[in-house]
Write a protein that holds these residues in place. Sequence first.
Motif, PDB file in Angstrom:
ATOM      1  N   MET A  64     105.820  79.181  80.446  1.00 43.28           N
ATOM      2  CA  MET A  64     105.697  78.195  79.369  1.00 43.28           C
ATOM      3  C   MET A  64     106.309  76.864  79.772  1.00 43.28           C
ATOM      4  SD  MET A  64     106.372  80.424  75.907  1.00 43.28           S
ATOM      5  CE  MET A  64     106.882  78.967  75.050  1.00 43.28           C
ATOM      6  N   ALA A  65     107.429  76.903  80.489  1.00 45.93           N
ATOM      7  CA  ALA A  65     108.057  75.655  80.920  1.00 45.93           C
ATOM      8  C   ALA A  65     107.149  74.883  81.868  1.00 45.93           C
ATOM      9  CB  ALA A  65     109.400  75.958  81.589  1.00 45.93           C
ATOM     10  N   VAL A  66     106.479  75.598  82.784  1.00 43.67           N
ATOM     11  CA  VAL A  66     105.563  74.930  83.711  1.00 43.67           C
ATOM     12  C   VAL A  66     104.367  74.368  82.951  1.00 43.67           C
ATOM     13  CG1 VAL A  66     104.033  75.311  85.674  1.00 43.67           C
ATOM     14  CG2 VAL A  66     106.326  76.260  85.698  1.00 43.67           C
ATOM     15  N   LEU A  67     103.835  75.132  81.982  1.00 46.76           N
ATOM     16  CA  LEU A  67     102.702  74.635  81.180  1.00 46.76           C
ATOM     17  C   LEU A  67     103.101  73.425  80.338  1.00 46.76           C
ATOM     18  CD1 LEU A  67     101.061  77.992  80.061  1.00 46.76           C
ATOM     19  CD2 LEU A  67     100.212  76.370  81.757  1.00 46.76           C
ATOM     20  N   LEU A  68     104.307  73.430  79.785  1.00 50.26           N
ATOM     21  CA  LEU A  68     104.764  72.270  79.020  1.00 50.26           C
ATOM     22  C   LEU A  68     104.951  71.056  79.927  1.00 50.26           C
ATOM     23  CD1 LEU A  68     107.325  73.864  76.531  1.00 50.26           C
ATOM     24  CD2 LEU A  68     105.120  72.822  75.977  1.00 50.26           C
ATOM     25  N   ASP A  69     105.399  71.297  81.157  1.00 49.27           N
ATOM     26  CA  ASP A  69     105.478  70.197  82.119  1.00 49.27           C
ATOM     27  C   ASP A  69     104.090  69.615  82.371  1.00 49.27           C
ATOM     28  OD1 ASP A  69     108.159  69.904  82.591  1.00 49.27           O
ATOM     29  OD2 ASP A  69     108.205  71.240  84.327  1.00 49.27           O
TER      30      ASP A  69
END
Length: 199
Positions: A64-69
């Motif tokens: 999720m953190a990579v997708l939000l980035d």
Amino acid sequence: SPPPRRSLLHPARYALAPAPDRMGTRVRIRANRTNGRLPIPPMPADLLALYWLLLGAAVVLACMAVLLDAAGRSLLWLTPVSLVLLLVAGRWPGYLIPGPLNPDESLMLAQAIKFGEDWLPWRSIDPGTGGPVNSYVLLAVEAMGLPLGFPMARVAALLCLCIHLLLSYLAMRKIGGPVAAGLALLPAAAFFAFATDVD
């Protein structure tokens, strides 16, 4: 008749060969009957469920953190913190085992203890192919007043891995942006989290 000569590459040559120690006695190395792995007791079912729950949550958080980035809506600290949590979630069961998981752990601890008396490598010890740096890290742990043992050595290794991931993330973020840094380091964090072989 003389015993048959074994090739230098034959594993039984090293698994059963007697080796003299410094006192002049002969020590016989036990043959390892676990196919190259040390016998590790199985984890209880409730701890195993907690392990997979924490590991799954850490994987989801890191993705999720990579997708939000990628969407441009992430906080600066979310991706590196999620990668460190993934690493911790995958490696915490090893800290519950008080003995060695690998013979190299014993070697590094013994070297660190010897470095406490004589810090110069290749005079006090022969560190082999690992070199003295690993043992110096453990010596720094002991200098901080923490007990030197197998669990603390694993915590020191985890801290080194976390520092490596964080510095790599910051360097890659500067070069290629947050999305490239997250995508590049997610497999590395997953590798260290899921690697359960004692080597």
